[in-house]
Scaffold this active site. Structure first.
Site, PDB file in Angstrom:
ATOM      1  N   ASP A  14       0.762  -1.093   0.049  1.00 18.83           N
ATOM      2  CA  ASP A  14      -0.080   0.085   0.029  1.00 18.83           C
ATOM      3  C   ASP A  14       0.818   1.141  -0.148  1.00 18.83           C
ATOM      4  O   ASP A  14       1.948   1.186   0.306  1.00 18.83           O
ATOM      5  CB  ASP A  14      -0.926  -0.174   1.327  1.00 18.83           C
ATOM      6  CG  ASP A  14      -1.872   1.147   1.380  1.00 18.83           C
ATOM      7  OD1 ASP A  14      -2.285   1.463   0.299  1.00 18.83           O
ATOM      8  OD2 ASP A  14      -1.808   1.877   2.471  1.00 18.83           O
ATOM      9  N   ASP A  16      -0.193   5.137   0.827  1.00 21.74           N
ATOM     10  CA  ASP A  16      -0.352   5.911   1.961  1.00 21.74           C
ATOM     11  C   ASP A  16      -0.388   5.502   3.313  1.00 21.74           C
ATOM     12  O   ASP A  16      -1.044   4.409   3.700  1.00 21.74           O
ATOM     13  CB  ASP A  16      -1.839   6.829   2.160  1.00 21.74           C
ATOM     14  CG  ASP A  16      -1.717   7.412   0.448  1.00 21.74           C
ATOM     15  OD1 ASP A  16      -1.068   7.915   0.032  1.00 21.74           O
ATOM     16  OD2 ASP A  16      -2.702   6.976  -0.162  1.00 21.74           O
ATOM     17  N   ARG A  67     -11.883   6.560  -3.068  1.00 20.55           N
ATOM     18  CA  ARG A  67     -12.444   7.921  -2.872  1.00 20.55           C
ATOM     19  C   ARG A  67     -13.921   7.997  -2.525  1.00 20.55           C
ATOM     20  O   ARG A  67     -14.529   8.616  -1.341  1.00 20.55           O
ATOM     21  CB  ARG A  67     -11.800   8.870  -3.694  1.00 20.55           C
ATOM     22  CG  ARG A  67     -12.012  10.371  -3.239  1.00 20.55           C
ATOM     23  CD  ARG A  67     -11.492  11.437  -4.236  1.00 20.55           C
ATOM     24  NE  ARG A  67     -10.353  11.083  -4.748  1.00 20.55           N
ATOM     25  CZ  ARG A  67     -10.085  11.180  -6.157  1.00 20.55           C
ATOM     26  NH1 ARG A  67     -10.953  11.430  -6.887  1.00 20.55           N
ATOM     27  NH2 ARG A  67      -8.833  10.612  -6.651  1.00 20.55           N
ATOM     28  N   ASN A 144      -3.901   9.269  -7.230  1.00 15.22           N
ATOM     29  CA  ASN A 144      -2.942  10.217  -7.493  1.00 15.22           C
ATOM     30  C   ASN A 144      -1.566   9.455  -7.365  1.00 15.22           C
ATOM     31  O   ASN A 144      -0.352   9.800  -7.051  1.00 15.22           O
ATOM     32  CB  ASN A 144      -2.873  11.294  -6.625  1.00 15.22           C
ATOM     33  CG  ASN A 144      -4.152  12.008  -6.829  1.00 15.22           C
ATOM     34  OD1 ASN A 144      -4.488  12.406  -8.133  1.00 15.22           O
ATOM     35  ND2 ASN A 144      -4.921  12.158  -5.856  1.00 15.22           N
TER      36      ASN A 144
END
Length: 247
Positions: A14, A16, A67, A144
């Site tokens: 992953d 973040d 998101r 992103n």
């Protein structure tokens, strides 16, 4: 040297909270977006303004999720129903997609102004995995991901990226479903049992367990070691550097 079981041939990281410190940037962007919306809603409806909790709400409703799923999940927790909208909705549209686009706009602004820090122990670990001949991919719900990897100067450490854009294009379910991690394994030409998953989010750890990967490493950045284990982590560490110290 890497603290992984025999038979592991690749690593699925992953982004973040595992490789980069952008989890805090995401948290701040979610808080700014939701608080702006909730204040406006309070003025319109007369309901009391209850701000987004950057710890409990982030962890329970948005961390690790695509998101739009995070937006929808938090709104549902407050009993708020909005139209779904479309992916191209402007960031001021009162829709799930519009709010999601607003969050992304805030996030990009913060990343461009402040940059993206990495966890040094994680970067050392990824380099050690590369030197040991293990395949390496980033699997993130963020759209992103490529931008963050470039800003953090670590893009060259990974052979493949499965991000929010890939998930949307290939109709992959978001975490806690295992679809994106399975796609990451395929990108590295590995079976699930040959790959280790590295995750800090509860939803991501659950995805690793659901996909029956060879090992699921929980990275405890928030003091939730027990919860990571409950969701399926085989091993929990505070930093990936600890894995290199394991016997």
């Amino acid at each position: 040297m890497l603290g992984l079981p025999d038979g592991i041939r690749g690593c699925l990281f992953d982004l973040d909270g595992v490789i980069t410190k952008t989890a805090t940037v995401h948290d701040a962007a979610w808080q700014e977006m939701f608080d702006d919306y909730l204040r406006k809603r309070s003025r319109q409806t007369g309901e009391p303004f209850v701000p987004f909790d950057p710890v409990a709400d982030y962890e329970n409703f948005v961390d690790g999720k695509p998101r739009a799923d995070g937006t929808r999940s938090f709104l549902q927790s407050r009993g708020i129903e909005l139209p779904e909208g479309d992916a191209g909705d402007p960031p001021d549209a009162p829709t799930v997609r519009g709010l999601s686009n607003r969050k992304n706009e805030i996030l990009l602004r913060r990343i461009r102004s402040d940059g993206a820090e990495v966890y040094p122990g994680s970067v050392r670990y990824v380099r050690a995995a590369r030197d040991a001949g293990l395949r390496r991919a980033v699997v993130s719900s963020s759209a992103n991901t490529h931008d963050v990897l470039a800003v953090a100067h670590v893009a060259d450490l990974f052979e493949a990226v499965v991000d929010g854009l890939v998930a949307e294009r290939e109709h992959l379910r978001g975490k806690p479903a295992p679809d994106t991690f399975l796609a990451g394994a395929r990108a590295l030409r590995l079976e699930a049992g040959e790959a280790a998953v590295f995750e800090d989010a509860l939803a991501g750890v659950a995805a690793g367990r659901a996909g029956r990967f060879g090992c699921v490493i929980g990275v405890d950045r928030l003091g939730q070691a027990d919860a990571l284990r409950e969701h399926g982590a085989d091993v929990v560490v505070a930093d990936l550097a600890e894995l290199q110290e394991r016997p």
